[in-house]
Design an enzyme around this catalytic site. Structure first.
Site, PDB file in Angstrom:
ATOM      1  N   LYS A 141      -8.425   3.049   7.527  1.00  0.00           N
ATOM      2  CA  LYS A 141      -7.229   3.370   6.504  1.00  0.00           C
ATOM      3  C   LYS A 141      -6.777   2.075   6.119  1.00  0.00           C
ATOM      4  O   LYS A 141      -6.204   1.295   6.755  1.00  0.00           O
ATOM      5  CB  LYS A 141      -6.161   4.268   7.383  1.00  0.00           C
ATOM      6  N   ASP A 155       3.059   2.120   2.344  1.00  0.00           N
ATOM      7  CA  ASP A 155       3.480   3.817   2.272  1.00  0.00           C
ATOM      8  C   ASP A 155       4.784   3.956   2.126  1.00  0.00           C
ATOM      9  O   ASP A 155       5.489   3.796   3.076  1.00  0.00           O
ATOM     10  CB  ASP A 155       2.594   3.983   3.674  1.00  0.00           C
ATOM     11  N   LYS A 197      10.136   8.117   2.860  1.00  0.00           N
ATOM     12  CA  LYS A 197      10.526   7.561   4.171  1.00  0.00           C
ATOM     13  C   LYS A 197      11.784   7.104   4.199  1.00  0.00           C
ATOM     14  O   LYS A 197      12.182   6.713   3.140  1.00  0.00           O
ATOM     15  CB  LYS A 197       9.458   6.688   4.758  1.00  0.00           C
ATOM     16  N   ASP A 214       3.726  12.364   2.843  1.00  0.00           N
ATOM     17  CA  ASP A 214       3.590  11.194   3.617  1.00  0.00           C
ATOM     18  C   ASP A 214       2.608  11.160   4.582  1.00  0.00           C
ATOM     19  O   ASP A 214       2.346  10.460   5.508  1.00  0.00           O
ATOM     20  CB  ASP A 214       4.728  11.261   4.588  1.00  0.00           C
ATOM     21  N   ARG A 218      -4.787  10.511   6.056  1.00  0.00           N
ATOM     22  CA  ARG A 218      -5.901  11.469   6.551  1.00  0.00           C
ATOM     23  C   ARG A 218      -6.486  12.017   4.866  1.00  0.00           C
ATOM     24  O   ARG A 218      -7.641  12.444   4.884  1.00  0.00           O
ATOM     25  CB  ARG A 218      -5.468  12.763   7.068  1.00  0.00           C
TER      26      ARG A 218
END
Length: 465
Positions: free
Chosen positions: A233, A238, A245, A315, A319
């Site tokens: 990953k 992020d 977040k 968020d 995946r």
């Protein structure tokens, strides 16, 4: 690529006569050592309060009043990092182990000593601190130490680099430097070409950033050898996307490419060892940002496998980028497929920052990982791919949702999502790693960290080497 000053810079070939002898003793062996010492030495040791605790040491004078010997504690002998604090703590100079330990202990001592000197100094002004060096122990496996140091420092350096200097382009450049160093080939798919070449989920996650997303694809080794594929990953930062977040959760998100760093470090070790495998490394490298181009909650994305995914939470982007890379990796039917990802906070709640949870559909692989992890002081713990939780990922409008609405079993549901993109017959393991040391320990300073690296290498070498 960002790099530690030099692999094994603190391990030297100085003639033993020029180095100060260093005796390492366990608590159980302390009395035997004491029985061989003169009374003056024992008075000195007692005055220092030396009890052979792990990491403790006492300096003993020679006849002229100089430094004649160091006695270092190993505690109960179970901590292979026991000597890692010495390079920074002891007087600067060169030391040699006396007596020489058995090969396994010598190898760990050399590795711990070198990692005890690690620091990330790219943005520091002034000279690096001078540290104590160690003569290579005679029985140490040099090749093992050198590749493990090289792999570990690469992982740490990549994670520690701020996101401003470690975006998708820079991560691809680091992979390119690694490929050039070992005669590997590299293909990088950039921006809108990801859609054209059928990596739609990677593109959907990364298109919100002004820095275009990439799929990094490294190949090395003889095509006739068993296929080992590593997927990492590579979310270089992020923000959480529109499901933004909070500041506390966003602060460390430069480390969200820790899975990519880990597979590059593992690849470095594999190539340095010349293992007889056909190695492939796939890294979806993106930033998850907020913009007019970013994906939104409840968008439906296509994936390389053909499944559609409803975005239950922006968020839960890791995946999404992994599913396209896993589908591509699985299509080749590799002998072993490994993915590493800083995927879920739920894994940290379950295991804390030091024990690495993993998921696999292969019981023999699970046993190998636990066995080699224990031997390499690289702890892993298997969590179940509990099929009963799969229904939590059901979507009314798509084939699957990327997020469960339940507060329970988050690491398991994330692994179950990834499992949808890997054939049941593939020997696959998903590593849900933290990628960070939250505090300082000898040889493991606060900051980016490699997890499961030694265990994974040992499994690959055991199976295919």
């Amino acid at each position: 690529m960002p790099a530690h000053t030099s692999p094994t810079a603190l391990l030297v070939d100085t003639a033993p006569a020029a180095a100060v002898p260093l005796t390492a003793v366990t608590q159980a062996g302390l009395e035997a050592w004491r029985s061989e010492q003169e009374a003056a030495t024992l008075r000195w040791v007692d005055a220092a309060g030396f009890k052979a605790d792990a990491g403790a040491f006492v300096l003993l004078p020679d006849a002229e009043g100089g430094l004649g010997r160091v006695v270092a504690g190993l505690g109960d002998g179970s901590d292979p990092w026991a000597l890692a604090g010495l390079p920074a703590a002891m007087p600067k100079g060169c030391y040699r182990l006396d007596p020489e330990p058995e090969p396994a202990v010598a190898t760990w001592a050399a590795f711990a000593w070198e990692m005890g000197g690690y620091s990330f100094t790219r943005y520091k002004s002034g000279p690096a601190p001078t540290l104590a060096t160690l003569v290579w122990p005679e029985g140490a496996d040099r090749a093992h130490v050198e590749r493990t140091v090289a792999g570990t420092t690469l992982v740490r350096d990549l994670i520690n680099t701020p996101a401003a200097d470690m975006g998708p382009e820079e991560l691809a450049a680091a992979a390119g430097a690694l490929a050039d160093a070992h005669g590997a080939t590299l293909d990088v798919i950039v921006g809108e070409d990801l859609e054209r070449r059928d990596y739609p989920a990677v593109y959907a996650v990364g298109k919100g950033s002004s820095r275009p997303p990439r799929l990094i694809d490294l190949h090395w080794g003889d095509p006739s050898h068993p296929k080992v594929t590593l997927v990492g990953k590579g979310v270089c930062f992020d923000s959480g996307g529109y499901d933004l977040k909070p500041s506390g959760g966003m602060k460390l998100m430069k480390k969200d490419m820790g899975g990519a760093a880990n597979v590059l470090g593992l690849a470095r070790m594999i190539m340095m060892a010349g293992l007889p495998v056909r190695l492939r490394v796939l890294i979806p490298a993106v930033e998850n940002m907020v913009s007019g181009h970013a994906m939104r909650p409840l968008d439906v994305l296509r994936t390389r496998k053909g499944l559609t995914v409803e975005v239950g939470n922006t968020d839960a982007e890791g995946r999404l980028v992994l599913c396209d890379a896993l589908a591509e990796a699985d299509a080749e039917q590799p002998a072993l497929l490994i993915d590493c990802a800083t995927l879920t906070g739920a894994a940290r709640v379950a295991m804390g920052p030091e024990v690495v949870p993993f998921f696999t559909n292969d019981d023999a692989l699970a046993a190998d990982l636990e066995r080699h992890g224990a031997a390499a002081a690289d702890p892993l713990w298997r969590l179940p791919l509990w099929k009963g939780y799969r229904k939590q990922l059901d979507s009314k409008v798509a084939d699957i949702s990327n997020m469960s609405d339940s507060p329970f079993g988050g690491a398991i549901t994330a692994a179950l999502f990834l499992n949808e993109f890997v054939a049941p017959s593939t020997s696959w393991v998903h590593i849900d790693m933290y990628g960070w040391n939250p505090g300082n320990r000898p040889g493991r300073p606060m900051g980016g960290e490699a997890f499961a690296l030694r265990a994974l290498f040992a499994v690959i070498a055991d199976r295919f080497g």
